[in-house]
Write an enzyme that holds these catalytic residues in place. Sequence first.
Site, PDB file in Angstrom:
ATOM      1  N   CYS A 105     -19.152  16.306  46.621  1.00 46.97           N
ATOM      2  CA  CYS A 105     -18.784  15.175  45.771  1.00 46.97           C
ATOM      3  C   CYS A 105     -20.006  14.646  45.036  1.00 46.97           C
ATOM      4  CB  CYS A 105     -18.157  14.071  46.609  1.00 46.97           C
ATOM      5  SG  CYS A 105     -17.657  12.629  45.632  1.00 46.97           S
ATOM      6  N   ASN A 216     -13.440  28.053  45.122  1.00 45.72           N
ATOM      7  CA  ASN A 216     -12.789  26.864  44.574  1.00 45.72           C
ATOM      8  C   ASN A 216     -13.337  26.616  43.167  1.00 45.72           C
ATOM      9  OD1 ASN A 216     -13.421  23.394  44.884  1.00 45.72           O
ATOM     10  ND2 ASN A 216     -11.391  24.224  44.518  1.00 45.72           N
TER      11      ASN A 216
END
Length: 341
Positions: A105, A216
């Site tokens: 993040c 991802n």
Amino acid sequence: MSMPETHIKSPAPLSRRFCVAPMMDWTTRHYRYLARILSRRALLYTEMVTTGALIHGDTARFLQHDPLEYPLALQLGGSDPDELARCAALAEEYGFNEVNLNVGCPSDRVQNNMIGACLMGHPEKVADGVRSMIAATSLPVTVKHRIGIDGRESWEDLCHFMETVAAAGCRTFIVHARIAVLEGLSPKENRDIPPLKYPWVYDLKARYPELEIIINGGIKTFEECHQHLEHTDGVMLGREAYHNPWLLAGVDPELFGEEPSVSSRHDALRAMLPFIEAELERGVYLSHITRHIMGLFHGQPGGRQFRRHISENAHRPGSGIEVVLDALAKVREPLPQPDPA
């Protein structure tokens, strides 16, 4: 709600061949309930929960989930080894199937607390956290990270990170195939602007075949999934799985060779109605639930009317299950196919 002493493990085996990414404000338990109706095999992840919130906040509320959601992984945000260990133990106590550490993040808010992608600049700290988590739980401990951060974005930096964390005992790495730019880009821009470098993730699997590598970033179709699975152990989808949740209904047949969990969008939503009613009885606002089903009829005749009806009515005081039923009636249901002679 799933309580520690009564949790039920899913009969579906945990596989990371197809995962739904942890997404703040999106992969809530209401979304996850729908996702599990659509696929028995997709591995679901919670939103990121910080160690501070779990230790000092309402632990039971943050870890609340339904046994139907299994297999389910808890994603943690944090860097203090002792706190991560305590939260990993809580993950097992509350019945989760995996505990994952967020090292991807890029937001300023988490950087200031040494959470997320900034930890890629401190691989030894990540290793210390992983080592403590592994000692505290029998659950698999996994790490989700980027391929680099600004200032540490070379192949050598990435390999050093992987080797350091793997030496601490981590066997599964979920790799977002972009760097994170910690200064100058918003979290949203960090999901789009840094270029995708899928070959880097393929090369990680080739270099470290003993590790489980999940790819991802920007994946939208099963065709793309199959291409990535030629080089990696699994795929993780985020925004596409949220905005177009019906995609998940294809996971079991497309990627596991199994029968689909549900035959139609209408059946999926009908299967969710008892859960919605139970949540309403608990005092949950209808709009908190229905915002996660808005994409279910994406691209279908009547889908726009479905979304509009929910948007205009779910937030009204006293709104109940009739709003969902009325919205569902606006979408044409496909006729059942006759059995072949």
